[in-house]
Motif scaffolding. Structure first.
Motif, PDB file in Angstrom:
ATOM      1  N   SER A 123       0.853  -1.181   0.000  1.00 27.99           N
ATOM      2  CA  SER A 123       0.000   0.000   0.000  1.00 27.99           C
ATOM      3  C   SER A 123       0.892   1.235   0.000  1.00 27.99           C
ATOM      4  CB  SER A 123      -0.842   0.022   1.278  1.00 27.99           C
ATOM      5  OG  SER A 123       0.008   0.291   2.399  1.00 27.99           O
ATOM      6  N   ARG A 124       0.278   2.390  -0.036  1.00 27.89           N
ATOM      7  CA  ARG A 124       1.049   3.618   0.152  1.00 27.89           C
ATOM      8  C   ARG A 124       1.649   3.595   1.563  1.00 27.89           C
ATOM      9  NH1 ARG A 124      -2.792   8.647   0.122  1.00 27.89           N
ATOM     10  NH2 ARG A 124      -1.205   9.510   1.490  1.00 27.89           N
ATOM     11  N   HIS A 235      -7.802  -6.067  -3.289  1.00 22.79           N
ATOM     12  CA  HIS A 235      -8.087  -5.175  -2.159  1.00 22.79           C
ATOM     13  C   HIS A 235      -7.185  -3.956  -2.081  1.00 22.79           C
ATOM     14  CE1 HIS A 235     -10.563  -8.437  -0.824  1.00 22.79           C
ATOM     15  NE2 HIS A 235      -9.541  -9.244  -0.675  1.00 22.79           N
ATOM     16  N   ASP A 237      -6.365  -1.387  -3.919  1.00 25.68           N
ATOM     17  CA  ASP A 237      -6.876  -0.068  -4.250  1.00 25.68           C
ATOM     18  C   ASP A 237      -7.731   0.480  -3.104  1.00 25.68           C
ATOM     19  OD1 ASP A 237      -7.105   2.012  -6.078  1.00 25.68           O
ATOM     20  OD2 ASP A 237      -9.165   1.355  -6.562  1.00 25.68           O
ATOM     21  N   ASN A 240      -5.598   1.476  -0.148  1.00 28.08           N
ATOM     22  CA  ASN A 240      -4.954   2.775  -0.360  1.00 28.08           C
ATOM     23  C   ASN A 240      -5.922   3.927  -0.145  1.00 28.08           C
ATOM     24  OD1 ASN A 240      -2.271   2.188  -0.853  1.00 28.08           O
ATOM     25  ND2 ASN A 240      -2.710   1.583  -2.964  1.00 28.08           N
ATOM     26  N   LYS A 241      -7.129   3.758  -0.655  1.00 25.37           N
ATOM     27  CA  LYS A 241      -8.126   4.827  -0.481  1.00 25.37           C
ATOM     28  C   LYS A 241      -8.465   4.987   0.993  1.00 25.37           C
ATOM     29  CE  LYS A 241     -10.175   4.837  -5.015  1.00 25.37           C
ATOM     30  NZ  LYS A 241     -10.682   3.706  -5.800  1.00 25.37           N
ATOM     31  N   SER A 270       3.151   8.181  -2.097  1.00 21.79           N
ATOM     32  CA  SER A 270       3.609   6.934  -2.703  1.00 21.79           C
ATOM     33  C   SER A 270       5.065   6.720  -2.322  1.00 21.79           C
ATOM     34  CB  SER A 270       3.454   6.977  -4.208  1.00 21.79           C
ATOM     35  OG  SER A 270       4.310   7.968  -4.723  1.00 21.79           O
TER      36      SER A 270
END
Ligand code: ARG
Length: 272
Positions: A123-124, A235, A237, A240-241, A270
Motif C-alpha cells: 500500500s502507500r 483489495h 486499491d 490505499n483509499k 507513494s
C-alpha cells in the motif's frame, strides 16, 4: 450430593456451555452474511506495532489501524464492510504466505523495499521508520556504521535489519526469530549490537520493557512501512483509499498519538 443439587449444577453447566457456544459463534466472522473476511497476517512480537497480550488478544498501532481501515466509514469496502481476521505468522514466513495467497494482506511494520516489491505489493506508506543501532547502556565504542565493523550483531531473520547487517564489513551476524530474543542476546553479552527498527526499540526502552539498552541517536536508514498484499490483490486499491481517508479525517493522527504520544510526521502518498 442431593439429586436436586446435582440437577441444578447440571442445568447451570449446560446454560454456561450454551452461552459460550453462542458467544464464540457470534464472533466468528463468516456467520455474518454480507461481511467479507480479510485474512491479515501479523507477527505479534513487535512492540508497539503488534503484540499479543497475556490473554491472547492482539494490540498495537498496526492492529488499530487495520481494524479501522476495514470499517465501511474508511471506504475500504463497497459492501457493508470487512471483518479483519488476524493470523499470527513468523515475520520470516510472511512474504511466502502472501505469494501463495494464504492470506489477503499482512501488517507487521513491514518496510517497503524494492526487493520485496518484486514478489509482493505494498500500500502507500503508512508509517515513517528507520533502522538504528542498539547497544548495552555502558557501551561507548559503538557510535555509527563504521564502529560496527567486525562486531557481533544480532538481527531478526528476514528483516531489513538483517539485510543492513550484511553490508557491514566483517560483522558476525546472529539471526533470531523475534525481537525479544535478540535483545536478550545483547543483554547477555553474546553480541555487541542489535540492528533493528528504531521506533520499536525506543518504545520498549521508554516504557521500561527493555532495561540496560540504549539506541544510538543517528538513524542508519529512512524507511516506510506499508500494508503488504499479494501482487494482483483485489483489495489494494481500497486499502490505499482507506489510508488516504484516515490520514485526512484525523483518525490516523488519533491512533498515532495513542501509541507514540506525539504528532505524526508528514507521509508521502507513494513510495519513491
Ligand atoms: N521493518 C522491518 C522489516 O520490514 C522489521 C519488521 C518486523 N516486524 C515484526 N512484526 N516482527 O524488515
Amino acid at each position: 450430593m442431593t439429586k436436586a443439587k446435582l440437577k441444578w449444577q447440571q442445568l447451570i453447566l449446560s446454560l454456561g456451555c450454551l452461552l459460550l457456544f453462542i458467544a464464540c459463534n457470534n464472533s466468528y466472522p463468516t456467520t455474518n452474511p454480507g461481511v467479507q473476511v480479510l485474512k491479515v497476517a501479523t507477527d505479534p512480537t513487535f512492540i508497539p506495532f503488534e503484540i499479543q497480550t497475556a490473554s491472547g488478544n492482539l494490540e498495537g498501532f498496526d492492529i488499530d489501524l487495520m481494524n479501522v481501515l476495514a470499517q465501511p466509514a474508511a471506504g475500504i469496502a463497497k459492501i457493508p464492510g470487512f471483518t479483519v481476521q488476524f493470523e499470527s505468522l513468523p515475520f520470516d514466513g510472511m512474504i511466502s504466505a502472501l505469494q501463495a495467497k494464504r492470506v489477503d494482506a499482512a501488517i507487521s511494520g513491514i518496510t517497503i523495499t524494492a526487493e520485496r516489491l518484486k514478489t509482493i505489493a505494498f500500500s502507500r506508506p503508512y508509517f515513517k521508520a528507520g533502522l538504528a543501532i542498539a547497544v548495552r547502556e555502558d557501551n561507548q565504542n559503538i557510535k555509527d556504521f563504521n564502529s560496527l565493523k567486525g562486531k557481533k550483531i544480532a538481527v531478526q531473520i528476514g528483516s531489513t535489519g538483517a539485510d543492513f547487517a550484511k553490508t557491514i564489513p566483517n560483522a558476525k551476524i546472529s539471526t533470531f526469530n523475534s525481537g525479544p530474543e535478540f535483545f536478550q542476546d545483547l543483554l547477555n553479552g553474546n553480541v555487541d549490537a542489535v540492528v533493528s527498527d528504531a521506533f520499536a526499540t525506543l518504545y520498549s526502552i521508554k516504557n521500561g520493557k527493555l532495561k540496560g539498552i540504549r539506541v544510538v541517536a543517528d538513524l542508519l536508514t529512512e524507511e516506510y512501512y506499508g500494508i503488504a498484499t499479494p501482487k494482483d490483490s483485489p483489495h489494494l486499491d481500497a486499502i490505499n483509499k482507506a489510508i488516504a481517508t484516515l490520514l485526512s479525517n484525523g483518525t490516523y493522527k488519533q491512533i498515532y498519538r495513542k501509541w507514540f504520544n506525539a504528532e505524526p510526521p508528514q507521509l508521502p502518498d507513494s513510495w519513491r
